[in-house]
Design an enzyme around this catalytic site. Structure first.
Site, PDB file in Angstrom:
ATOM      1  N   ASN A 107       0.839  -1.037  -0.041  1.00 32.35           N
ATOM      2  CA  ASN A 107       0.105   0.012  -0.126  1.00 32.35           C
ATOM      3  C   ASN A 107       0.849   1.392   0.007  1.00 32.35           C
ATOM      4  O   ASN A 107       2.231   1.435   0.780  1.00 32.35           O
ATOM      5  CB  ASN A 107      -0.840  -0.109   1.191  1.00 32.35           C
ATOM      6  CG  ASN A 107      -1.772  -1.155   1.238  1.00 32.35           C
ATOM      7  OD1 ASN A 107      -2.263  -1.701   0.153  1.00 32.35           O
ATOM      8  ND2 ASN A 107      -2.470  -1.384   2.275  1.00 32.35           N
ATOM      9  N   HIS A 126       5.954  -0.832  -2.585  1.00 44.02           N
ATOM     10  CA  HIS A 126       5.576   0.124  -3.840  1.00 44.02           C
ATOM     11  C   HIS A 126       5.994   1.502  -3.655  1.00 44.02           C
ATOM     12  O   HIS A 126       5.028   2.299  -4.278  1.00 44.02           O
ATOM     13  CB  HIS A 126       3.988  -0.311  -4.101  1.00 44.02           C
ATOM     14  CG  HIS A 126       4.022  -1.679  -4.669  1.00 44.02           C
ATOM     15  ND1 HIS A 126       2.646  -2.322  -4.834  1.00 44.02           N
ATOM     16  CD2 HIS A 126       4.812  -2.508  -5.435  1.00 44.02           C
ATOM     17  CE1 HIS A 126       2.777  -3.499  -5.251  1.00 44.02           C
ATOM     18  NE2 HIS A 126       4.099  -3.768  -5.365  1.00 44.02           N
ATOM     19  N   CYS A 137      15.712  17.875 -11.048  1.00 42.08           N
ATOM     20  CA  CYS A 137      16.991  18.094 -10.279  1.00 42.08           C
ATOM     21  C   CYS A 137      17.119  17.480  -8.822  1.00 42.08           C
ATOM     22  O   CYS A 137      17.851  17.567  -8.167  1.00 42.08           O
ATOM     23  CB  CYS A 137      17.176  19.755  -9.799  1.00 42.08           C
ATOM     24  SG  CYS A 137      15.715  20.068  -8.576  1.00 42.08           S
TER      25      CYS A 137
END
Ligand code: APR
Length: 255
Positions: A107, A126, A137
């Site tokens: 999750n 994840h 940058c």
């Protein structure tokens, strides 16, 4: 159910090294949509006529950032507008009672952290929805909340580049650090693995279960529906994560 709960509670009580693997079903109780199954995000096409797996992909974030960010913003608002539930709190309580209890979560909602799970024993495979960073940058940027108040896609104040969350989009690699941590802990072995609210669609989710089983450990699943691993676990607790986890913790002594 109660006999099954008692069996899982006993296994957890006797164990030191425990791994809880969580998926979208745990956060469904907080009102967040799951990905597969009834009402899942992946069941349909977006209003732009593309499958969600395509709009939430690395290539679309690069080629059509405004389109990808339209759905990232939707996910972000859903997470910011919801709360961890008693299931997340029960898992954090288990981690307090068991200093070698780890969480592997798929999750990206940040609910385990907000419920009190210690970051050093939480593997977010994840990624997460914040902090945003600049793709040009790499400067870390304001919070997701601030970014969602501005125009989309959000831009870097330093260089004007497009910001993104440190989440694993489709067609992107899993975060190296999280993978290393997972395999380092797996190498030490787990006595108990508990799957909570996941369809177990990925090999890195099935592997801890199968390795623990092969090593003679105990495995269980909390899910109202059958999954790819239902026939591989020792006990299936067929129910909703929130109810089952609260019930389970009440059967585990707190010392
Ligand atoms: N309690 C427990 N389980 C539930 C509940 C509930 N209240 N409601 C639904 N479930 C179960 C469903 O039966 C299903 O097995 O949760 C599971 C959700 O499965 P998915 O939607 O596939 O979610 P998940 O397993 O977390 O998906 C893994 O897929 O695309 C990726 O990044 C995405 O992290 C996600 C990953």
């Amino acid at each position: 159910m109660d006999q099954a709960i008692a069996r899982v509670a006993r296994a957890i009580e006797c164990a030191e090294r425990i791994l809880v693997i969580s998926g979208a079903g745990l956060s469904a109780e907080s009102g967040l949509p799951t990905y597969r199954g009834i009402g899942g995000l992946y069941n349909g096409f977006t209003e732009d006529g593309l499958p969600i797996e395509q709009v939430l992909s690395g290539p679309v974030l690069r080629s059509q950032p405004a389109l990808c960010w339209k759905y990232l913003a939707e996910l972000g608002r859903a997470c910011l507008g919801a709360q961890p539930n008693a299931g997340h709190l029960a898992i954090a309580e288990l981690q307090r009672r068991k200093p070698q209890c780890w969480v592997l979560t798929q999750n990206i909602d940040g609910f385990h952290q907000r419920a009190g799970s210690p970051e050093e024993r939480l593997i977010c495979i994840h990624g997460a929805m914040q902090p945003l960073y600049c793709q040009s940058c790499a400067a870390e940027s304001e919070t997701l909340e601030a970014a969602l108040r501005g125009g989309l896609p959000p831009r870097c104040q330093a260089c004007g580049g497009i910001l993104r969350p440190p989440v694993v989009l489709f067609e992107e690699m899993l975060p190296e650090a999280a993978l290393e941590q997972l395999y380092s802990e797996l190498g030490k072995g787990f006595e108990v693995v508990l799957l909570v609210g996941t369809s177990a669609s990925f090999p890195y989710i099935a592997e801890p279960v199968l390795r623990t089983r092969q090593a003679g450990g105990f495995t269980a699943e909390i899910n109202p529906d059958l999954t790819l691993l239902s026939h591989s676990v020792d006990v299936r607790l067929a129910g909703r994560a929130l109810d089952v986890l609260v019930n389970l913790l009440s059967h585990i002594s707190s010392h």
